[in-house]
Design an enzyme around this catalytic site. Structure first.
Site, mmCIF file in Angstrom:
data_model
loop_
_atom_site.group_PDB
_atom_site.id
_atom_site.type_symbol
_atom_site.label_atom_id
_atom_site.label_comp_id
_atom_site.label_asym_id
_atom_site.label_seq_id
_atom_site.Cartn_x
_atom_site.Cartn_y
_atom_site.Cartn_z
ATOM 1 N N ASP A 154 28.267 34.624 42.404
ATOM 2 C CA ASP A 154 27.028 33.851 42.306
ATOM 3 C C ASP A 154 26.714 33.157 43.634
ATOM 4 O O ASP A 154 27.615 32.753 44.377
ATOM 5 C CB ASP A 154 27.153 32.787 41.216
ATOM 6 C CG ASP A 154 27.033 33.374 39.814
ATOM 7 O OD1 ASP A 154 26.919 34.607 39.699
ATOM 8 O OD2 ASP A 154 27.055 32.598 38.845
ATOM 9 N N ASP A 158 32.116 33.544 33.724
ATOM 10 C CA ASP A 158 30.694 33.344 34.007
ATOM 11 C C ASP A 158 30.286 34.287 35.135
ATOM 12 O O ASP A 158 30.427 35.495 35.003
ATOM 13 C CB ASP A 158 30.419 31.886 34.328
ATOM 14 C CG ASP A 158 28.941 31.527 34.191
ATOM 15 O OD1 ASP A 158 28.201 32.265 33.523
ATOM 16 O OD2 ASP A 158 28.529 30.500 34.754
ATOM 17 N N ASP A 177 33.234 30.936 37.877
ATOM 18 C CA ASP A 177 32.762 31.959 38.810
ATOM 19 C C ASP A 177 33.927 32.517 39.627
ATOM 20 O O ASP A 177 34.881 31.795 39.942
ATOM 21 C CB ASP A 177 31.723 31.382 39.766
ATOM 22 C CG ASP A 177 30.449 30.953 39.054
ATOM 23 O OD1 ASP A 177 30.246 31.365 37.896
ATOM 24 O OD2 ASP A 177 29.657 30.199 39.657
ATOM 25 N N ARG A 210 22.697 40.847 35.114
ATOM 26 C CA ARG A 210 22.615 40.124 36.389
ATOM 27 C C ARG A 210 23.159 40.951 37.551
ATOM 28 O O ARG A 210 24.136 40.618 38.182
ATOM 29 C CB ARG A 210 23.344 38.775 36.317
ATOM 30 C CG ARG A 210 22.766 37.835 35.276
ATOM 31 C CD ARG A 210 23.392 36.453 35.353
ATOM 32 N NE ARG A 210 22.776 35.557 34.379
ATOM 33 C CZ ARG A 210 23.087 34.268 34.233
ATOM 34 N NH1 ARG A 210 24.008 33.725 35.017
ATOM 35 N NH2 ARG A 210 22.479 33.531 33.320
#
Length: 713
Positions: A315, A311, A278, A362
């Site tokens: 997040d 990724d 991340d 996302r």
């Protein structure tokens, strides 16, 4: 979509158009003066910059700033580290400015003696857009501005730490590590943050990154997974920290940021490249975090097939709440933002004015949370925009979806149930959509309207289409799997967003492409091929190659420094921590930086007077005046100071300096000027520093102030 960068000379014209161009690289006319030429300058969000051509016989440079309407005596000197050398020019950035008009003066110190200077035209600093749940009155701290006040200026008593490729492992800062006030010096950026994790030191701290800082530069400062950890002692610990880049080229290269157990943290103006897993991870127990105006690129490839671009870019999960993610530029992110993992209780997040530039999915992907998604630009999105599962509620308003395959999805229903495979096998959630601009969508099914790509379907849909932003979604509309209704959070709680803060959808694309990302558009540009990249979710090999070969144009840091390294930059700017809170008078971040690591012990031979410890008794100073213990507490270099000398008309401090010396005076937030030998000197962030010749000197009143500590060294 190419970034739109305005190049204009009339700032007034911009505002007459009703647009606020955020860090848009406004140009000004070239200014010549006595051998020094200003080649560029501009204003941005709570900042201004100046660039100039090198002067052949200059031994160094100093840079000053003042309000445009202020007298020349009000110029304040910028920190030395804010001045940097590039291959063909020099640049300085002033940050921490309240909104307003400023001018910057550049002064070249000539090797043969004397100076040459030039002054910019008027530069307009605009405020950042402080909106969203990080600024909700219902949140724990009411702000996500970190080390800054909500007017853009540094908080009283804030510390400033400059981090470069050369000093990242050696930079030092004193940190309070016990309830009794014990101070320990942290060494290296990671070491400093580890000491702050103890939870005893909540001094506002602005950590300013300069240039490209790599994982190798941070060797020993990152955790085993390659993250710089910013952690509190337990859930929602007050941190008051800002991680920020200076100028348009500050880059976190090869490492990511992990926030855990933090409260009131800001991350801004950074490029994030080749991060592990991340990019910016808000993992567990964070509140009032504001991530904004960053350029987020590919991460390092993970082990799964869908992690070839890294990724998650930004997040957040495990109880992280009251988060605002805004004005970021996502370059072809594979997974822009996961919101929620295994939560069972409602939490709150805002996404606004982000540029999802050919990213895939996302934007965000939501579990459980109540999320406000407004004024974002979805620019050629190959998979989907907003996705909800497990009872989440999302209010999606005023966004531009250009060639976004599936603008909105709810798990196991509507578009997700058409047979192409599910984006999630979890229970569904609910989306309220209002006033979005949608072109080139493959599928969009509304619960109550046939204005999508298919007839209305009350049972199996992607979103409910509201007729007004204040409309409550009827409880009869529910997720097909799971049966949850939209919770109408946007009409029931303080979202931290005023009606005026929501832009008309007609200006969103222009405003976002001008304002998202780093100052001036950053130092990395890329043009996507819409005919190919809109629909492709494969890794863009030329883009990855450009990221891997990225180098900084920075040559040196400091107005009179050599190339970056091996000499580390100074450690930190110590400014006093003041209680109670200061007034709202804005001051630029211009306290001079010391040349050595700050400690609580003055240099040998220094004359020191601590009014808390000694009152008015001194063998060196002759002190006349009144003491007070009711003016608040000041923490300075590890000392807790509770008694001050009131600077009044009858107050005087006399002393004799045996040789040329530096006088340092430490105040609380009330004073603005102090007189020494009849000359007025500014008090900046609670400190006045004055160079003295040998001989007798007298300190007296200019403005009313409260003096806690005196050093002559």
């Amino acid at each position: 979509m190419n970034r739109i960068v305005a190049k204009v000379t009339s700032i007034g014209l911009l505002f007459s158009l009703g647009l606020t161009l955020l860090f848009s690289g406004w140009g000004t006319a070239v200014v010549h003066a006595a051998g020094l030429t200003v080649t560029g300058s501009g204003g941005g969000n709570e900042a201004a910059y100046v660039e100039w051509s090198p002067v052949s016989n200059a031994s160094g440079y100093k840079v000053f700033i003042k309000a445009a309407s202020a007298a020349d005596s009000q110029y304040q000197q910028l920190h030395n580290e804010l001045i940097r050398k590039y291959a063909s020019y020099w640049r300085a950035d002033a940050v921490g400015l309240a909104a307003g008009n400023y001018v910057i003066k550049v002064e070249a110190v000539l090797s043969g003696g004397g100076t040459a200077s030039a002054v910019t035209g008027t530069l307009a600093a605009a405020p950042y857009d402080r909106s969203g749940f990080a600024f909700s009155t219902a949140s724990p701290y009411g702000t996500g501005s970190g080390a800054y006040n909500d007017n853009g200026t540094l908080k009283s008593g804030a510390q400033v730490l400059y981090v470069t490729s050369q000093n990242a492992q050696t930079v030092t800062l004193p940190v309070v590590v016990s309830s009794s006030g014990t101070v320990q010096t942290g060494v290296g950026l990671g070491g400093i943050l580890t000491l702050r994790q103890k939870g005893y030191d909540t001094t506002p701290l602005a950590i300013r990154f300069i240039g490209k800082v790599t994982a190798a530069d941070l060797s020993g400062q990152l955790n085993s997974s390659g993250y710089l950890e910013l952690k509190g002692k337990n859930n929602y610990t007050e941190m008051n920290i800002t991680l920020e880049g200076i100028g348009k080229d500050a880059t976190a290269y090869g490492w990511g940021m992990l926030l855990r157990y933090t409260g009131n943290v800001e991350v801004r103006n950074l490029g994030v490249m080749l991060f592990p897993d991340d990019g910016i991870s808000m993992d567990t127990g964070n509140a009032n975090v504001w991530v904004h105006n960053n350029d987020i690129f590919y991460g390092s490839a993970g082990s799964d097939a869908d992690q070839v671009k890294g990724d998650g870019s930004t997040d957040l999960k495990k109880g992280s709440t009251y988060i605002s993610i805004s004005y970021n530029h996502y370059f072809d992110s594979g997974k822009a933002s996961l919101v929620g993992l295994s939560e069972s209780a409602e939490f709150f997040v805002t996404f606004h004015h982000n540029w999802f530039d050919h990213s895939d999915s996302r934007h965000p992907r939501i579990r459980v949370a109540s999320v406000h998604v407004y004024n974002n630009f979805y620019d050629g999105v190959s998979k989907y925009g907003v996705g909800v599962t497990t009872g989440a509620s999302a209010f999606v308003e005023g966004n531009v979806f250009r060639n976004t395959k599936n603008p909105m999805l709810s798990s196991l229903q509507g578009t997700d149930a058409l047979g192409e495979g599910t984006f999630s096998g979890e229970n569904g959630g609910m989306i309220k959509a209002y006033n979005n601009s949608i072109t080139g969508a493959a599928s969009l099914i509304y619960a109550n309207s046939s204005s999508g790509t298919a007839p209305a379907n009350a049972a199996s849909h992607d979103a409910y289409l509201a007729s007004s932003r204040s409309e409550a979604v009827p409880g009869s509309y529910k997720a097909l799997v799971g049966g949850t209704a939209y919770n109408n959070f946007d009409t029931l709680v303080d979202t931290g967003v005023s009606v005026a803060a929501v832009d008309n959808v007609s200006v969103v694309q222009q405003k976002v492409t001008a304002g998202a990302g780093r100052q001036g558009g950053g130092d990395f540009s890329w043009t996507f091929n819409n005919s190919v990249d809109d629909a492709s979710y494969a890794l863009n090999a030329p883009l990855m190659s450009a990221i891997r070969s990225y180098t900084s144009g920075l040559v040196s840091v400091g107005g009179n420094s050599g190339p970056v390294g091996p000499t580390p930059a100074p450690s930190a700017t110590p400014v006093p921590t003041v209680t109670p809170a200061p007034t709202a008078t804005p001051v630029p971040t211009t306290t001079p930086v010391p040349t050595a690591a700050p400690t609580s012990t003055p240099a040998p031979g220094a004359a020191v007077h601590n009014f808390t410890a000694s009152g008015t008794s001194s063998s060196f100073f002759t002190i006349q005046g009144n003491l007070s213990t009711s003016k608040g507490t000041v923490v300075y270099k590890g000392l807790t100071l509770t008694q001050c000398l009131k600077i009044e008309s009858a107050t005087s401090i006399q002393f004799n300096a045996a040789k040329a010396s530096t006088l340092t005076l430490v105040f609380n937030s009330e004073g603005t000027k102090i007189k020494v030998d009849g000359t007025s000197y500014p008090i900046t962030n609670g400190v006045a520093t004055i160079s003295l010749a040998a001989g007798a000197h007298t300190i007296s009143k200019d403005s009313t102030a409260n003096l806690y500590y005196v050093v002559v060294e």
